[in-house]
Every structure is written in C-alpha cells, then in structure tokens.
Write an enzyme that holds these catalytic residues in place. Structure first.
Site, PDB file in Angstrom:
ATOM      1  N   CYS A   1       0.847  -1.199   0.000  1.00 17.51           N
ATOM      2  CA  CYS A   1       0.000   0.000   0.000  1.00 17.51           C
ATOM      3  C   CYS A   1       0.881   1.246   0.000  1.00 17.51           C
ATOM      4  CB  CYS A   1      -0.903  -0.023   1.232  1.00 17.51           C
ATOM      5  SG  CYS A   1      -1.985   1.412   1.293  1.00 17.51           S
TER       6      CYS A   1
ATOM      7  N   CYS B   1       0.442   4.724   7.001  1.00 18.35           N
ATOM      8  CA  CYS B   1      -0.184   4.527   8.325  1.00 18.35           C
ATOM      9  C   CYS B   1       0.799   3.743   9.212  1.00 18.35           C
ATOM     10  CB  CYS B   1      -1.508   3.799   8.167  1.00 18.35           C
ATOM     11  SG  CYS B   1      -2.545   4.501   6.859  1.00 18.35           S
TER      12      CYS B   1
ATOM     13  N   CYS C   1       0.396  -0.045  10.308  1.00 16.33           N
ATOM     14  CA  CYS C   1      -0.150  -1.026   9.363  1.00 16.33           C
ATOM     15  C   CYS C   1       0.881  -1.982   8.772  1.00 16.33           C
ATOM     16  CB  CYS C   1      -0.884  -0.296   8.235  1.00 16.33           C
ATOM     17  SG  CYS C   1      -1.814  -1.450   7.199  1.00 16.33           S
TER      18      CYS C   1
ATOM     19  N   CYS D   1     -17.206  -8.313   4.813  1.00 14.31           N
ATOM     20  CA  CYS D   1     -16.481  -7.055   4.625  1.00 14.31           C
ATOM     21  C   CYS D   1     -15.193  -7.304   3.844  1.00 14.31           C
ATOM     22  CB  CYS D   1     -16.184  -6.472   6.002  1.00 14.31           C
ATOM     23  SG  CYS D   1     -15.304  -4.924   5.912  1.00 14.31           S
TER      24      CYS D   1
ATOM     25  N   CYS E   1     -20.018  -5.079   2.836  1.00 12.32           N
ATOM     26  CA  CYS E   1     -19.229  -3.945   3.323  1.00 12.32           C
ATOM     27  C   CYS E   1     -17.898  -3.958   2.587  1.00 12.32           C
ATOM     28  CB  CYS E   1     -19.009  -4.096   4.828  1.00 12.32           C
ATOM     29  SG  CYS E   1     -17.922  -2.831   5.514  1.00 12.32           S
TER      30      CYS E   1
ATOM     31  N   CYS F   1     -19.500   2.967   8.194  1.00 16.76           N
ATOM     32  CA  CYS F   1     -18.797   2.256   9.255  1.00 16.76           C
ATOM     33  C   CYS F   1     -17.521   3.055   9.498  1.00 16.76           C
ATOM     34  CB  CYS F   1     -18.489   0.830   8.811  1.00 16.76           C
ATOM     35  SG  CYS F   1     -17.449  -0.070   9.965  1.00 16.76           S
TER      36      CYS F   1
ATOM     37  N   ARG G   1     -18.396  -1.926  17.463  1.00 16.27           N
ATOM     38  CA  ARG G   1     -17.758  -3.186  17.058  1.00 16.27           C
ATOM     39  C   ARG G   1     -16.402  -3.420  17.741  1.00 16.27           C
ATOM     40  NH1 ARG G   1     -18.185  -5.930  12.183  1.00 16.27           N
ATOM     41  NH2 ARG G   1     -19.468  -4.234  11.424  1.00 16.27           N
TER      42      ARG G   1
HETATM   43  N1  SAM Z   1      -6.666   0.568   3.111  1.00 17.72           N
HETATM   44  C1  SAM Z   1      -7.950   0.948   3.539  1.00 17.72           C
HETATM   45  C2  SAM Z   1      -7.931   2.162   4.420  1.00 17.72           C
HETATM   46  O1  SAM Z   1      -7.054   2.307   5.267  1.00 17.72           O
HETATM   47  O2  SAM Z   1      -8.827   2.993   4.296  1.00 17.72           O
HETATM   48  C3  SAM Z   1      -8.718  -0.159   4.194  1.00 17.72           C
HETATM   49  C4  SAM Z   1      -8.086  -1.181   5.100  1.00 17.72           C
HETATM   50  S1  SAM Z   1      -7.392  -0.615   6.643  1.00 17.72           S
HETATM   51  C5  SAM Z   1      -6.461  -2.025   7.072  1.00 17.72           C
HETATM   52  C6  SAM Z   1      -8.757  -0.486   7.745  1.00 17.72           C
HETATM   53  C7  SAM Z   1      -8.491  -0.085   9.179  1.00 17.72           C
HETATM   54  O3  SAM Z   1      -7.924  -1.154   9.916  1.00 17.72           O
HETATM   55  C8  SAM Z   1      -7.563   1.062   9.457  1.00 17.72           C
HETATM   56  O4  SAM Z   1      -8.173   2.304   9.260  1.00 17.72           O
HETATM   57  C9  SAM Z   1      -7.221   0.853  10.925  1.00 17.72           C
HETATM   58  O5  SAM Z   1      -8.151   1.534  11.747  1.00 17.72           O
HETATM   59  C10 SAM Z   1      -7.363  -0.657  11.106  1.00 17.72           C
HETATM   60  N2  SAM Z   1      -6.045  -1.279  11.328  1.00 17.72           N
HETATM   61  C11 SAM Z   1      -5.106  -1.518  10.393  1.00 17.72           C
HETATM   62  N3  SAM Z   1      -3.999  -2.082  10.933  1.00 17.72           N
HETATM   63  C12 SAM Z   1      -4.248  -2.200  12.260  1.00 17.72           C
HETATM   64  C13 SAM Z   1      -3.487  -2.692  13.357  1.00 17.72           C
HETATM   65  N4  SAM Z   1      -2.249  -3.137  13.218  1.00 17.72           N
HETATM   66  N5  SAM Z   1      -4.059  -2.678  14.579  1.00 17.72           N
HETATM   67  C14 SAM Z   1      -5.318  -2.210  14.733  1.00 17.72           C
HETATM   68  N6  SAM Z   1      -6.068  -1.716  13.737  1.00 17.72           N
HETATM   69  C15 SAM Z   1      -5.560  -1.705  12.518  1.00 17.72           C
HETATM   70  C1  DTB Z   2     -11.645  -1.958  11.053  1.00 19.01           C
HETATM   71  O1  DTB Z   2     -11.879  -0.929  11.708  1.00 19.01           O
HETATM   72  N1  DTB Z   2     -10.907  -2.966  11.490  1.00 19.01           N
HETATM   73  C2  DTB Z   2     -10.783  -4.000  10.474  1.00 19.01           C
HETATM   74  C3  DTB Z   2     -11.729  -3.475   9.373  1.00 19.01           C
HETATM   75  N2  DTB Z   2     -12.101  -2.199   9.840  1.00 19.01           N
HETATM   76  C4  DTB Z   2     -11.319  -3.476   7.979  1.00 19.01           C
HETATM   77  C5  DTB Z   2      -9.381  -4.246  10.047  1.00 19.01           C
HETATM   78  C6  DTB Z   2      -8.483  -4.579  11.192  1.00 19.01           C
HETATM   79  C7  DTB Z   2      -7.132  -4.856  10.641  1.00 19.01           C
HETATM   80  C8  DTB Z   2      -6.202  -5.336  11.688  1.00 19.01           C
HETATM   81  C9  DTB Z   2      -4.846  -5.567  11.189  1.00 19.01           C
HETATM   82  C10 DTB Z   2      -4.728  -6.599  10.099  1.00 19.01           C
HETATM   83  O2  DTB Z   2      -5.281  -7.724  10.213  1.00 19.01           O
HETATM   84  O3  DTB Z   2      -4.021  -6.295   9.134  1.00 19.01           O
HETATM   85 FE1  SF4 Z   3      -2.818   1.248   3.407  1.00 22.08          FE
HETATM   86 FE2  SF4 Z   3      -2.839   0.064   5.779  1.00 22.08          FE
HETATM   87 FE3  SF4 Z   3      -3.140   2.696   5.642  1.00 22.08          FE
HETATM   88 FE4  SF4 Z   3      -5.131   1.064   4.754  1.00 22.08          FE
HETATM   89  S1  SF4 Z   3      -4.394   1.266   6.856  1.00 22.08           S
HETATM   90  S2  SF4 Z   3      -4.305   2.901   3.722  1.00 22.08           S
HETATM   91  S3  SF4 Z   3      -3.892  -0.637   3.961  1.00 22.08           S
HETATM   92  S4  SF4 Z   3      -1.295   1.550   5.020  1.00 22.08           S
END
Ligand code: SAM
Ligand code: DTB
Ligand code: SF4
Length: 329
Positions: A53, A57, A60, A97, A128, A188, A260
């Site tokens: 990506c 973030c 992530c 989702c 979703c 959401c 959630r």
């Molecule tokens: N890439 C898209 C975006 O960020 O809009 C969608 C997927 S992203 C993984 C969705 C959400 O997952 C993020 O906004 C964050 O709140 C949550 N998330 C991602 N990595 C995480 C982590 N290591 N621990 C907890 N929450 C996480």
């Molecule tokens: C949200 O708030 N939490 C979910 C969903 N929306 C997409 C994702 C959590 C991702 C946790 C880290 C991972 O598994 O990569």
């Molecule tokens: Fe990309 Fe992860 Fe950020 Fe979603 S949360 S935009 S997958 S870096």
C-alpha cells in the site's frame, strides 16, 4: 432518549472520567434501550488485495514503506471471494467485509469490486467494503451495485492524526465519509486505541464521530495489533480498561450505532471481552484472520457465545427470499 449530534468535549470528558463501574453501568442501560442485550452482529473480513500500500499509516502491516515481512497478494479473483463469502454465511456471519490495501480504488479496479458486491449480496449477506478514499462517483456506483456499508476510519483525534499518517489528511477522510453518506450507503467509521495517544485524543476521536451530521451506523473500536517492522511496533501497551471506557462512551453518545470489537480481540481474555459487551459493544469480526493478522477464531468465539448466552444476529433475507415467503403465505 433522542440521538444527539451536538456533544461537547466537556460532556464527553465527564462521561469518560466517571468511575469505571458507573460508566459501564450507564452504557449498559443505554444499550438496553436500543438493542437486545444478548445479540451480537457478526461480520467476516476478507482481504481482496494485500500489502504494497502506498500510504504510510504507522500501525499497518500493509504499508509498502515498512518491512513487516508481509506476503503481498494482488487483487483476488471474484470466484474466490464468492467461495469465502459462502463459508462466512455458513459459519453464521450476517455481513461480509472486503478490504483492499489501496490509497483509493483505481477505475480499472471498479468493474471487479462492483461484481464482488453484486455476487456477495446475492448470497443474502450484507455487504461492506474498505478500499481507501472514494470519490462521489465511485461511492454511487458501489451503492447501485448493492453495497450496504463502507468502512473508512478516522483512526484517532484530529490533533494526534499527523503522528500516525502523513499521506492523507483528516479532511480527506471526512470527505470520503461525506461521499459515502451522500450516495446513500451506511457508514462504518471508528478508530484505533493504543497508538501512543492520550486520553484527550480518545475523547477527540469520539467527539468527531458523535458530532457527524448522522452517526456512523457501525463504529469499530480497534485496539492496536503491534506489527514488527512498523514504527508503532514497540509502543507501550494500553491498559484494557481504556479500550473499555472508549467503547462505553461510544455506546452512550451514539446510542443507536453498532459498536464493534475489532482488531485486538485475539490478545484479550474472555472476561475482558465480556466486559466490552457489558459496556455496550454488540458487533465483532469472526474468523481465524482479520485482514493480515490472527483473530480470535470461530472455535473460541463459539465457546465465548455459549458461555455468555449470546446469539449471532441473523443475516437479513434477500429480496428474492422475501418474495418467496410472501407467495407461500
Ligand atoms: N486501506 C484501507 C484504508 O485504510 O482505508 C482499508 C483497510 S485498513 C487495514 C482499515 C483499518 O484497519 C484502518 O483504518 C485501521 O483503523 C485498522 N487497522 C489496520 N492495521 C491495524 C493494526 N495493526 N491494529 C489495529 N487496527 C488496525
Ligand atoms: C476496522 O476498523 N478494522 C478491520 C476493518 N475495519 C477493515 C481491520 C483490522 C485490521 C487489523 C490488522 C490486520 O489484520 O491487518
Ligand atoms: Fe494502506 Fe494500511 Fe493505511 Fe489502509 S491502513 S491505507 S492498507 S497503510
């Protein structure tokens, strides 16, 4: 009690700082006015494009900027998505989702994601997606294809946000939420606790969500899952009562929204999760995996539901099923 969108920081802070048991009790009272206290909405997550990506973030596993050792996967085929959705339905999920590690979907991706929505919806599941930022036209096309919810988190307070993400702004996120809402989809949106933020930031996030013109129908409260190789890998673990307080305040100030339990459940005890339900959480992600990290798993959740006497909310019948029922009666 009416739903309010004019909460002040002071009001939210006063709720947040109450003695813990008073807060959880108040949240449970609010919860029972609007929901069946023993029913939990269950969703299943599937990553439809994993890793590489361009966003930064700092929490992530999927950002191309950090060495998280994640195995990337290109956009997966529609038939694979359908197989996974059927399994989710059989295991008792009511919502499916689909998440992609994109800054935003490209136009070339749209025919595929629209097809995924149509096919998953036809199975009788709520749909979703979380694909990053959307423009108005993309939101409208997703809605027309049958997308019920779009997930796009604010993640944290406006003040703390620049410490976590620099490649898209807080207002970019709010704009996407506007596009989703204007297109007629359900929103959401929630955030993450345990990013190294302080209590004021958790209150700031709750304030932003509860003063949107319409509350998000679904509010995920993620607890950071620390990922090796990311800048937040070694952040100090947040006490679980702070996560519960965040859930309880969300329940009180957004009384009709589903709150959630999202990322982070795997590391929590059954009693921590029971306390979160007591604080008004009524939705979770089932299955062995979230997007890239392990989740509590169906076996453990089944035991937890049995132990606590919880039932999973049923998937809504499809239009076709409803008309068959009408013909039969
Ligand atoms: N890439 C898209 C975006 O960020 O809009 C969608 C997927 S992203 C993984 C969705 C959400 O997952 C993020 O906004 C964050 O709140 C949550 N998330 C991602 N990595 C995480 C982590 N290591 N621990 C907890 N929450 C996480
Ligand atoms: C949200 O708030 N939490 C979910 C969903 N929306 C997409 C994702 C959590 C991702 C946790 C880290 C991972 O598994 O990569
Ligand atoms: Fe990309 Fe992860 Fe950020 Fe979603 S949360 S935009 S997958 S870096």
């Amino acid at each position: 009690m009416t739903v309010r969108n004019d909460w002040t920081r002071e009001e939210i802070q006063a709720l947040y700082e109450q003695p813990f048991l008073d807060l959880v009790f108040q949240a449970q009272q609010t919860h029972r006015q609007h929901f069946d206290a023993n029913t939990i909405q269950v969703s299943t997550l599937l990553s439809i494009k994993t890793g590489k990506c361009p966003e930064d973030c700092k929490y992530c596993s999927q950002s191309a900027r950090y060495d998280s050792k994640l195995e990337a996967e290109k956009r997966i085929a529609v038939d694979k998505v359908i197989r996974e959705a059927k399994e989710a339905l059989e295991s008792g999920s009511s919502r499916f989702c689909m998440g992609a590690a994109w800054r935003n979907p490209h136009e070339r991706d749209m025919p595929y994601v629209l097809e995924m929505v149509r096919e998953v919806k036809a199975l009788g599941l709520e749909t979703c997606m979380t694909l990053g930022m959307l423009n108005q036209s993309q939101a409208e096309r997703l809605h027309e294809a049958g997308l019920d919810y779009y997930n796009h988190n604010l993640d944290t307070s406006r003040e703390y946000y620049p410490n976590v993400i620099s490649t898209r702004t807080y207002d970019d996120r709010l704009n996407t939420l506007d596009h989703v809402r204007n297109a007629g989809m359900k929103v959401c949106s929630g955030g993450i606790v345990g990013l190294g933020e302080n209590q004021n930031d958790r209150i700031g996030l709750l304030l932003e969500l509860a003063t949107l013109a319409v509350h998000p129908e679904s509010v995920p409260i993620n607890m950071l899952v620390p990922i090796e190789g990311t800048p937040l890998a070694d952040v100090e673990k947040l006490d679980v009562t702070e996560w519960i307080r965040t859930i309880a305040v969300a329940r009180i100030i957004m009384p009709k929204s589903y709150i959630r339990l999202s990322a982070g459940r795997e590391s929590l005890s059954d009693s921590d999760q029971a306390l979160a339900f007591m604080a008004g959480a009524n939705s979770l992600f089932s299955g062995e995996k979230l997007l890239t990290t392990p989740n509590a798993g169906d076996g453990r959740d089944k035991q937890l539901f049995n132990k606590l006497g919880l039932t999973a909310e049923k998937a809504k019948p499809t239009v076709a099923e409803l008309s068959i029922d009408a013909m039969a009666s």
